[in-house]
Design a protein around this motif. Structure first.
Motif, PDB file in Angstrom:
ATOM      1  N   GLN A 229     -12.902   4.400   5.734  1.00  0.00           N
ATOM      2  CA  GLN A 229     -12.439   5.510   4.713  1.00  0.00           C
ATOM      3  C   GLN A 229     -11.375   4.681   3.736  1.00  0.00           C
ATOM      4  O   GLN A 229     -10.632   3.922   4.065  1.00  0.00           O
ATOM      5  N   PRO A 230     -11.649   5.260   2.468  1.00  0.00           N
ATOM      6  CA  PRO A 230     -10.584   4.531   1.462  1.00  0.00           C
ATOM      7  C   PRO A 230      -9.090   5.235   1.712  1.00  0.00           C
ATOM      8  O   PRO A 230      -9.014   6.078   2.248  1.00  0.00           O
ATOM      9  N   PHE A 231      -8.250   4.390   1.352  1.00  0.00           N
ATOM     10  CA  PHE A 231      -6.602   4.958   1.527  1.00  0.00           C
ATOM     11  C   PHE A 231      -6.025   4.592   0.175  1.00  0.00           C
ATOM     12  O   PHE A 231      -6.466   3.782  -0.677  1.00  0.00           O
ATOM     13  N   PRO A 232      -4.719   5.249   0.077  1.00  0.00           N
ATOM     14  CA  PRO A 232      -4.052   4.995  -1.234  1.00  0.00           C
ATOM     15  C   PRO A 232      -3.839   3.355  -1.621  1.00  0.00           C
ATOM     16  O   PRO A 232      -3.450   2.450  -0.542  1.00  0.00           O
ATOM     17  N   GLY A 233      -4.024   3.080  -2.838  1.00  0.00           N
ATOM     18  CA  GLY A 233      -3.738   1.700  -3.133  1.00  0.00           C
ATOM     19  C   GLY A 233      -2.453   1.172  -3.271  1.00  0.00           C
ATOM     20  O   GLY A 233      -1.602   1.706  -2.769  1.00  0.00           O
TER      21      GLY A 233
ATOM     22  N   LEU B  21       0.907  -1.219   0.119  1.00  0.00           N
ATOM     23  CA  LEU B  21       0.053  -0.150  -0.200  1.00  0.00           C
ATOM     24  C   LEU B  21       0.886   1.131  -0.058  1.00  0.00           C
ATOM     25  O   LEU B  21       1.943   1.398   0.547  1.00  0.00           O
TER      26      LEU B  21
ATOM     27  N   GLU C 151       0.925   3.816   1.628  1.00  0.00           N
ATOM     28  CA  GLU C 151       1.198   4.259   2.831  1.00  0.00           C
ATOM     29  C   GLU C 151       2.354   3.710   3.620  1.00  0.00           C
ATOM     30  O   GLU C 151       3.017   4.107   4.708  1.00  0.00           O
TER      31      GLU C 151
ATOM     32  N   ARG D  65       2.333   4.008  -8.890  1.00  0.00           N
ATOM     33  CA  ARG D  65       1.213   3.453  -8.539  1.00  0.00           C
ATOM     34  C   ARG D  65       0.447   2.586  -9.598  1.00  0.00           C
ATOM     35  O   ARG D  65       0.858   2.659 -10.606  1.00  0.00           O
TER      36      ARG D  65
ATOM     37  N   PRO E 113      -5.971   1.300  -8.048  1.00  0.00           N
ATOM     38  CA  PRO E 113      -6.806   2.435  -7.273  1.00  0.00           C
ATOM     39  C   PRO E 113      -6.943   2.555  -5.735  1.00  0.00           C
ATOM     40  O   PRO E 113      -6.413   1.432  -4.987  1.00  0.00           O
ATOM     41  N   ASP E 114      -7.509   3.384  -5.247  1.00  0.00           N
ATOM     42  CA  ASP E 114      -7.607   3.711  -3.861  1.00  0.00           C
ATOM     43  C   ASP E 114      -8.506   2.540  -3.329  1.00  0.00           C
ATOM     44  O   ASP E 114      -9.458   1.976  -4.362  1.00  0.00           O
ATOM     45  N   TRP E 115      -8.776   1.806  -2.192  1.00  0.00           N
ATOM     46  CA  TRP E 115      -9.632   0.900  -1.873  1.00  0.00           C
ATOM     47  C   TRP E 115      -9.841   1.022  -0.211  1.00  0.00           C
ATOM     48  O   TRP E 115      -9.139   1.793   0.452  1.00  0.00           O
ATOM     49  N   ARG E 116     -10.702   0.162   0.294  1.00  0.00           N
ATOM     50  CA  ARG E 116     -10.855   0.330   1.933  1.00  0.00           C
ATOM     51  C   ARG E 116     -11.229  -0.917   2.321  1.00  0.00           C
ATOM     52  O   ARG E 116     -11.492  -2.019   1.700  1.00  0.00           O
TER      53      ARG E 116
END
Length: 295
Positions: free
Chosen positions: A267-271, A147, A149, A159, A162-165
């Motif tokens: 909440q979504p976060f960087p994928g 991920l 982060e 990258r 996509p973003d996901w949660r």
């Protein structure tokens, strides 16, 4: 023999194979007198005659022929290996080692790579599937996929998804036994499906966020896993609340097998990103992998 004297051996080999100082000097790109002086110096240093010279020809002595037969195949092997390495610079070939989670592999990486690798049969990819954080330099990986982060700051990162949660889900039957938790902290009183971090050995603390407030909850329950995939089945069978990637739960939420809770806290976060040291960029095979994965 000193390392700087290896050229003398190569020049001897050229003369022995060409059986001519003139042709050997032209092949190497030096003068005939320089070549003749070098061979005499080599024979003096070794204390043995290697070549027999006449006005019309050059031949190897018994010792020279033994040296030629021993030296020739080794030099040819080294030259072949160097040629093979040079091909890696010019065409996509060789092995690429990747460390990544099973979720990243199944949802992002394999769907993309499976469509291009058949066009590059000389590229080999080794997948190391685990959910821990790896030091890709120390452990010999070409790249890692994690991920955004979690990517180390001194790495180049691209990258790839996509973003996901993560979402908290449980079966309707399980939730009928007790009221829905209205706050992440209430999960402490529920049977939850834990995830163990493989490298650290610790249990993953569930992460929630709402209105700028971030909460990490350490849950407890009967079952602990090292992967999100089997947690879905355990949650459907009523063993408790699972915290899993949303894409793994979507079809089960749509069918009613699972119910989502605490949605506004998820909440979504960087994928996913692929990250690697800068020196990997120059390999054509690695560029194929990165370009195929790029989001």
């Amino acid at each position: 023999m000193a390392r700087e004297d290896f050229n003398d051996l190569l020049w001897f080999l050229a003369v022995a194979e060409e059986r001519s100082f003139t042709r050997a000097a032209a092949k190497i790109g030096i003068t005939q007198s320089t070549l003749s002086h070098t061979i005499k110096r080599l024979e003096t240093r070794m204390g043995i005659r290697l070549l027999t010279r006449t006005t019309r020809s050059v031949s190897t002595t018994e010792a020279g022929e033994r040296l030629r037969k021993s030296l020739g195949p080794r030099v040819a092997e080294i030259e072949a290996e160097i040629d093979a390495l040079m091909e890696l610079r010019d065409k996509p070939a060789g092995t690429i080692r990747l460390t990544l989670s099973d979720h990243a592999y199944h949802t992002v990486v394999w769907p993309k790579l499976s469509t291009v690798l058949s066009d590059f049969p000389d590229i080999k990819v080794e997948f190391s599937l685990d959910n821990g954080f790896r030091n890709i330099v120390e452990e010999g990986f070409d790249a890692g996929i994690r991920l955004g982060e979690s990517v180390e700051k001194d790495m180049i990162a691209v990258r790839i998804g996509p973003d996901w949660r993560q979402v908290a889900v449980a079966s309707p039957a399980y939730l009928e036994k007790q009221p829905l938790p209205g706050h992440p902290q209430n999960l402490i009183g529920y049977n939850c499906l834990n995830m163990r971090q493989e490298r650290s050995g610790g249990l993953y603390a569930w992460e929630f966020e709402k209105g700028g407030q971030e909460i990490r909850v350490r849950v407890d329950g009967q079952l602990t896993y090292g992967s999100s995939f089997p947690m879905i089945d355990a949650a459907i069978k009523g063993y408790g609340i699972a915290y899993v990637p949303e894409d793994l739960a979507e079809k089960h939420l749509a069918s009613g097998e699972l119910v989502q809770i605490l949605d506004d806290w998820c909440q979504p976060f960087p994928g996913y990103y692929i990250y690697y040291p800068s020196r990997r960029q120059s390999l054509p095979s690695f560029k194929v992998i990165v370009d195929a994965l790029r989001h």
